[in-house]
Write an enzyme that holds these catalytic residues in place. Structure first.
Site, mmCIF file in Angstrom:
data_model
loop_
_atom_site.group_PDB
_atom_site.id
_atom_site.type_symbol
_atom_site.label_atom_id
_atom_site.label_comp_id
_atom_site.label_asym_id
_atom_site.label_seq_id
_atom_site.Cartn_x
_atom_site.Cartn_y
_atom_site.Cartn_z
ATOM 1 N N GLU A 101 -3.742 2.807 -6.982
ATOM 2 C CA GLU A 101 -4.069 3.865 -6.032
ATOM 3 C C GLU A 101 -3.041 4.985 -6.162
ATOM 4 O OE1 GLU A 101 -6.491 2.215 -2.539
ATOM 5 O OE2 GLU A 101 -4.430 1.669 -2.137
ATOM 6 N N HIS B 138 0.861 -1.183 0.000
ATOM 7 C CA HIS B 138 0.000 0.000 0.000
ATOM 8 C C HIS B 138 0.902 1.240 0.000
ATOM 9 C CE1 HIS B 138 -2.487 3.213 1.687
ATOM 10 N NE2 HIS B 138 -3.507 2.581 1.128
HETATM 11 P P1 PGA Z 1 -9.051 6.808 0.900
HETATM 12 O O1 PGA Z 1 -8.013 5.622 1.079
HETATM 13 O O2 PGA Z 1 -10.254 6.261 0.144
HETATM 14 O O3 PGA Z 1 -9.401 7.230 2.280
HETATM 15 O O4 PGA Z 1 -8.381 7.885 0.106
HETATM 16 C C1 PGA Z 1 -7.744 4.740 0.023
HETATM 17 C C2 PGA Z 1 -6.654 3.785 0.396
HETATM 18 O O5 PGA Z 1 -5.696 4.155 1.066
HETATM 19 O O6 PGA Z 1 -6.735 2.597 0.025
#
Ligand code: PGA
Length: 264
Positions: free
Chosen positions: A174, A102
Site C-alpha cells: 500500500e 498499516h
Molecule cells: P483507501 O484505503 O482505499 O481508502 O485509499 C486503503 C487502505 O488504507 O488500506
C-alpha cells in the site's frame, strides 16, 4: 499468478479503520454476506473492523464465511501493556487475521519494522494470519528508492520467519501516497512492478513464493479490474470504496471473472 497455484480464490478485503461502530459493522457484514452469497466459494473475503465490534462481527461473519481481522495486535501474549490487545485475546474472540503496520500505524503512531516483526511473530505463534502492510512514501517514490524501502520493510518485518510460516502471512503493498482521500491510486503498471519486486524479495528470503501480495491504496471500481489483471497482484485491499456493501460487491464482481481467467 506465478508459482504454486494454491491461491485460487480471489483474496479481497477491507479495513474499516476508525469508522463503523457495532451496529454499522453488523449491518455491513450482513449486507455484504447476502450480496456475495452466490460467489462465496470463489472468494476469500475478509473484513477488518474496529476492536469493539470484533466479538459480534465474528459471529455474524461466520454465517457468511467472511474472515474477520483486527487492525492491530500486541507482540506479547500478556503483560503490563496498557491499551494493547494480545494475539491470544484476538484468537479467543475468533479473529483470525492480524493487520500489522498499516501506513497509518507507521506514520501516525510511529510503528517501526522491528515492532512489525515482533507482531508478525506473535501472530503466527497464535495461529493468526499476519497481514503485513508495506509501502513507500511519496518522497521515497520521488527519490527513486521505493524498492529499497520495500526490501527493508520485508526483510526486517519478516526477520526470523521460517519458510513454513509463510502459509500464515499475507503482504499488502500500500503505497502511502496512494492511500486515503488525498491519495492518488498507483497505475496498474507501477503496482505490478512493485509487486514483482516484492515477490522476488520474498523468494530470496524464504525460498518460495506462496505469500499472497495484495494491492491497496485508492482501489475503486474504475481501477480494480485493471489491477487484478496484473500477473503479480494476488488480491485487493480496499478502503473507502468498500465501506458501502453494494460498492464493494460491485468491485468484487468486476474483478472475479478476470481473476478466474488469470488463475485457470
Ligand atoms: P483507501 O484505503 O482505499 O481508502 O485509499 C486503503 C487502505 O488504507 O488500506
Amino acid at each position: 499468478m506465478e508459482g504454486d497455484n494454491i491461491m485460487k480464490k480471489l483474496l479481497i478485503g477491507t479495513n474499516t479503520k476508525m469508522y463503523k461502530g457495532i451496529a454499522h459493522t453488523i449491518s455491513f457484514l450482513e449486507e455484504l454476506g447476502e450480496l456475495t452469497n452466490d460467489i462465496r466459494h470463489s472468494i476469500e473475503l475478509f473484513v477488518i473492523p474496529s476492536f469493539t465490534t470484533l466479538d459480534q462481527a465474528v459471529r455474524v461473519a461466520g454465517k457468511y464465511n467472511i474472515r474477520i481481522g483486527a487492525q492491530n495486535v500486541a507482540w506479547e501474549n500478556e503483560g503490563p501493556f496498557t491499551g494493547e490487545v494480545s494475539p491470544v485475546m484476538l484468537s479467543e474472540v475468533g479473529v483470525d487475521i492480524a493487520e500489522i503496520a498499516h501506513s497509518e500505524r507507521r506514520q501516525i503512531f510511529g510503528e517501526t519494522d522491528s515492532m512489525a516483526n515482533s507482531k508478525v511473530q506473535a501472530s503466527i505463534c497464535n495461529n493468526l494470519t499476519a497481514l503485513l502492510c508495506i509501502g513507500e512514501t511519496k518522497q521515497e517514490k520521488d527519490g527513486r528508492i521505493a524498492d529499497a524501502v520495500l526490501k527493508k520493510q520485508i526483510e526486517e518485518g519478516l526477520n526470523g520467519i521460517k519458510p513454513e510460516d509463510a502459509a500464515n502471512i499475507w503482504i499488502a503493498y500500500e503505497p502511502v501516497w496512494a492511500i486515503g482521500e488525498k491519495g492518488e491510486p498507483a497505475t496498474s503498471q507501477y503496482a505490478e512492478d512493485r509487486h514483482a519486486y516484492i515477490r522476488q524479495t520474498l523468494e530470496s528470503l524464504l525460498g518460495h513464493n506462496i505469500i499472497p501480495i495484495l494491492y491497496g491504496g485508492s482501489v475503486n471500481h474504475m481501477n480494480a479490474a485493471k489491477l487484478i489483471r496484473e500477473p503479480h497482484i494476488d488480491g485487493l485491499f480496499v478502503g473507502r470504496s468498500a465501506w458501502d456493501a453494494h460498492n464493494f460487491n460491485r468491485i468484487i464482481r468486476d474483478v472475479l471473472p478476470i481473476w478466474q481467467e488469470k488463475t485457470k
